[in-house]
Design a protein around this motif. Sequence first.
Motif, mmCIF file in Angstrom:
data_model
loop_
_atom_site.group_PDB
_atom_site.id
_atom_site.type_symbol
_atom_site.label_atom_id
_atom_site.label_comp_id
_atom_site.label_asym_id
_atom_site.label_seq_id
_atom_site.Cartn_x
_atom_site.Cartn_y
_atom_site.Cartn_z
ATOM 1 N N ILE A 1 0.848 -1.200 0.000
ATOM 2 C CA ILE A 1 0.000 0.000 0.000
ATOM 3 C C ILE A 1 0.879 1.245 0.000
ATOM 4 O O ILE A 1 1.705 1.436 0.897
ATOM 5 C CB ILE A 1 -0.926 0.009 1.233
ATOM 6 C CG1 ILE A 1 -1.819 -1.240 1.221
ATOM 7 C CG2 ILE A 1 -1.755 1.295 1.272
ATOM 8 C CD1 ILE A 1 -2.634 -1.432 2.486
ATOM 9 N N THR B 1 -2.423 -1.157 -3.817
ATOM 10 C CA THR B 1 -3.346 -0.100 -3.380
ATOM 11 C C THR B 1 -2.607 1.231 -3.344
ATOM 12 O O THR B 1 -1.514 1.324 -2.797
ATOM 13 C CB THR B 1 -3.922 -0.401 -1.980
ATOM 14 O OG1 THR B 1 -4.583 -1.663 -2.019
ATOM 15 C CG2 THR B 1 -4.912 0.669 -1.551
ATOM 16 N N ILE C 1 -8.767 6.381 -2.905
ATOM 17 C CA ILE C 1 -8.012 5.147 -2.699
ATOM 18 C C ILE C 1 -8.418 4.189 -3.805
ATOM 19 O O ILE C 1 -9.616 3.954 -4.018
ATOM 20 C CB ILE C 1 -8.300 4.537 -1.315
ATOM 21 C CG1 ILE C 1 -7.971 5.559 -0.218
ATOM 22 C CG2 ILE C 1 -7.494 3.258 -1.122
ATOM 23 C CD1 ILE C 1 -8.434 5.141 1.165
ATOM 24 N N LYS D 1 -7.305 0.539 -6.266
ATOM 25 C CA LYS D 1 -6.428 -0.581 -6.597
ATOM 26 C C LYS D 1 -5.709 -0.215 -7.893
ATOM 27 O O LYS D 1 -6.252 0.529 -8.724
ATOM 28 C CB LYS D 1 -7.258 -1.854 -6.806
ATOM 29 C CG LYS D 1 -7.962 -2.361 -5.546
ATOM 30 C CD LYS D 1 -6.985 -3.011 -4.582
ATOM 31 C CE LYS D 1 -7.699 -3.602 -3.381
ATOM 32 N NZ LYS D 1 -8.468 -4.817 -3.668
ATOM 33 N N VAL E 1 -11.433 1.993 -4.309
ATOM 34 C CA VAL E 1 -11.698 1.398 -2.998
ATOM 35 C C VAL E 1 -12.513 2.409 -2.196
ATOM 36 O O VAL E 1 -13.450 2.066 -1.501
ATOM 37 C CB VAL E 1 -10.382 1.068 -2.264
ATOM 38 C CG1 VAL E 1 -10.655 0.541 -0.860
ATOM 39 C CG2 VAL E 1 -9.558 0.074 -3.065
ATOM 40 N N VAL F 1 -8.067 -4.850 2.953
ATOM 41 C CA VAL F 1 -6.698 -5.107 2.479
ATOM 42 C C VAL F 1 -5.692 -4.982 3.623
ATOM 43 O O VAL F 1 -6.053 -4.628 4.747
ATOM 44 C CB VAL F 1 -6.305 -4.111 1.355
ATOM 45 C CG1 VAL F 1 -7.213 -4.249 0.146
ATOM 46 C CG2 VAL F 1 -6.322 -2.678 1.870
ATOM 47 N N ASP G 1 -5.207 -9.711 -2.633
ATOM 48 C CA ASP G 1 -4.095 -8.886 -3.134
ATOM 49 C C ASP G 1 -2.819 -9.496 -2.568
ATOM 50 O O ASP G 1 -2.562 -9.407 -1.361
ATOM 51 C CB ASP G 1 -4.215 -7.439 -2.644
ATOM 52 C CG ASP G 1 -5.472 -6.742 -3.173
ATOM 53 O OD1 ASP G 1 -6.147 -7.317 -4.041
ATOM 54 O OD2 ASP G 1 -5.767 -5.631 -2.695
#
Lengths: 450, 409
Positions: B84, B138, B155, B157, B168, B369, B379
């Motif tokens: 992330i 992410t 946010i 993906k 997201v 996530v 993920d």
Amino acid sequence: MLKPYLRFKLIPLHIFLLVFLSAPLHAQTPPMVFRGALIYPIEGEPIANGVLVVQGGKILAVGKAADVVIPAGAVVQDVSGKVVMPGLVDTHSHIGRGDGADASAPLQPSVRIMDALDPQSDGFKRARAGGLTTVNVMPGSGHLLSGQTAYLKLRDARTINDLLLCVTPNKPVDVLDPDCIYGGIKMANGTNSIRPAPFPGTRAKSAAMVRALFVRAQEYRDKIKAAAGNAERMPKRELELEALVQVLNGQRIVHHHTHRADDILTVLRIAKEFGFRVVLHHVSEGGKVAAEIAAAKVPCSIITIDSPGGKLEAVNLMYETGAALEKAGVLTAYHTDDGITDSRLFLRSAAMGVRGGMSRQKALEAVTLAGAKMLDLDWRVGSLKAGKDADFIVLSGDPLSVYTHIEQTWIEGRKLFDRSNPEDYKFAVGGYNAYRDTGGDGLDDKGGER
Amino acid sequence: MRLLRFTIRFTFVAILFVAAFAPSAHAQIAVRGETVYTMSGAPIKDGVVLIRGKKIERVGAASQVAIPSGYKVLTAKVVTPGLIDAHSTVGLSGIFNTSGDQDQLELSAPVQPELRAIDAYNPREALVEFVRNLGVTTLHTGPAPGMLASGQTIIVKTAGRTVEEALVDSLGMVTFTLGESVSQNFKSPGTRAKSVAMLREEFLKAQDYAKRLKLKDLEKRPPRDLRSDMLLQVLSRSVTALFTAHRATEIMSVLRLQKEFGFKLVLDGGAEAYLLMNELKAAGVSVIIHPTMIRTYGDAKNASLETAAKLRAAGIAIAFQSGYEAYVPKTRIVLYEAAVAAANGLAFNDALSALTIDAAKLLGIEKRVGSLEQGKDADVVLFDGDPFEYTTHTCGVIIGGAVASETCK
């Protein structure tokens, strides 16, 4: 009158030691031995449990413990568990708060960066924290020709003369000596130098302007030749052309910024036309024309950036370029282009080259010996070999591991960075007021290349 | 009868067809790793992550989790959750760095919280693919620092053909900046004190707007104003304010503003955060730390490679970011920034946490996530060695159960 040895005896011991240890005449200091490390001499195979002997700023011997005789009276340092390799050579940097050509013209060969460097700049200390010992500091950027570069040894310096390196063996540095070449010429093509007049507006015009200048330099050189040493027949001095005559004579190397495959080929075309020695710098799309570069026997100094792009000509700048050039047999070095990448993390560039497919050996050469060759300085730096300068670094582990730290940087037999010293440590990691003058070495105030 | 038989036959063929082709996007996948860092417990030696559809079906040691037949098996030395990037501009800021692909800063005015990243994000941007191939699944992305209020983040993906497919969260945070970059971009504010004064004015206006919205007399209610609407969401704590500030002076100003207006705050950058750890801890502020390798000039002159380690040791929640780059390279890689922090005092597990589950918590998306747990988004990233080593490659990326990359990069 006392005999000399008696007078000697009368000097108190601590004063004697002080004078002895700080004596600038290296030859009087005892040899130093570094024992037990894994040594990467670069020329030759890695040596486990190796021994490095230095004295008088030079390397006396390198080899296996069994093969190297430790001289009597030597100061021995145990560096077991550490890695020792040559001091790093950076072929393209903007440290030292220098500038270069101004906006008045696209070609300014009379401009010398040595006239603008601050020898006491923090940038040099940061570079030593990254294991750099020899650096080609470039003027720049955004010109077809932005001036004369400076080859520097990162000694503890007060003046620029303390830093300069002459490419001719056995010559003391004297900037007024015409035979003492202490740098190259910085040139560029592609998008950086395409700007409003008097700069070129196109690539073709860029090449035409460069060719016209070199034609003038050829004519100037021929007039000098025709004078055959007769002062009265010598042409009027032309500062702009003097450095280019050195280029035409093969004494001064052109360090040429170039990215796109077609721009690379343009550099090769012009270098062939005028017969000058050139090192290609950045070479983003070198992988596309690796065969042509190899055929021209032109070396490449490349850069690792974390992602491609940021400008049009760098959109194909990939980790794999070093591998492609190695495969084609091109002599390849890495450079920092500091502040584009950070001198403190120069070894990271080589490691990323390995990530992109380069061999470990060639990647380590790319931050040492290969760069030294590109600066005509391999006779004194770039590998650990008897007779070369005692420039080396002591590392905590594998040079290509992220977890490894550079613990010591030695230049000509003097320890000029020691991570265990708090003053030096702050140059390695940063922190509050760690750097007083890094106003963006090589970068303008918006982060663009200067 | 014939018709029925045909129908049955057709259905059978159709099922075969679906089984053969349709699931190729979201197949049943088993990822087997010599070490699986789940980030929800101890690393698993010889672990298996089973993926079914878009979600994680099961995680455990190979000795306990049998791989059902028909699952595509991918193997790796090291397996981690998708990485992330807790603050980026990728997708708004493009690879070419020409006027056509730079949507991260709107310099017509210094305060524009109404700007939405969702209206500017390009999911097909080459840099999205580049960071995805290195394991970033992410992205918290949006406007760059450089305006007092530069807009709203999203946010996403790093997969999807449209921003809607990638989303997201369509409203992540609202971004603010205090520092030199604002004064470089605008004539006013030209000073630190003016910057704070202007922001206070804006918040006061929004408070007044809120009051007038509640007036009984409909005639006296103000017309809808997008800017005030957004600042009101910040003041009512329904959206978090992400304040970029590097110097201690600016960080203190941010804390003072937060105290005065009571908004939810995350600090971004924080080059000098190590000078104010007690203050940050007392205020309960999380920090999306500047890229470890940030260039040490301007506001970030005093940045240290050890800040992440110091903040973490002080108990301050951290996440990593790629940040914003104006030149070359056009983006940093959050994995590399975490790696250098891990080499400078931050424990391996803490660095990996900050890159996964801690970032997810900071962004409020930890239910979906950040760790390899049953029911979470599938993920997953595959590496051929220690993820932080320079010479390790990212050899596989799975996003929402679909294999996005199988090449070692």
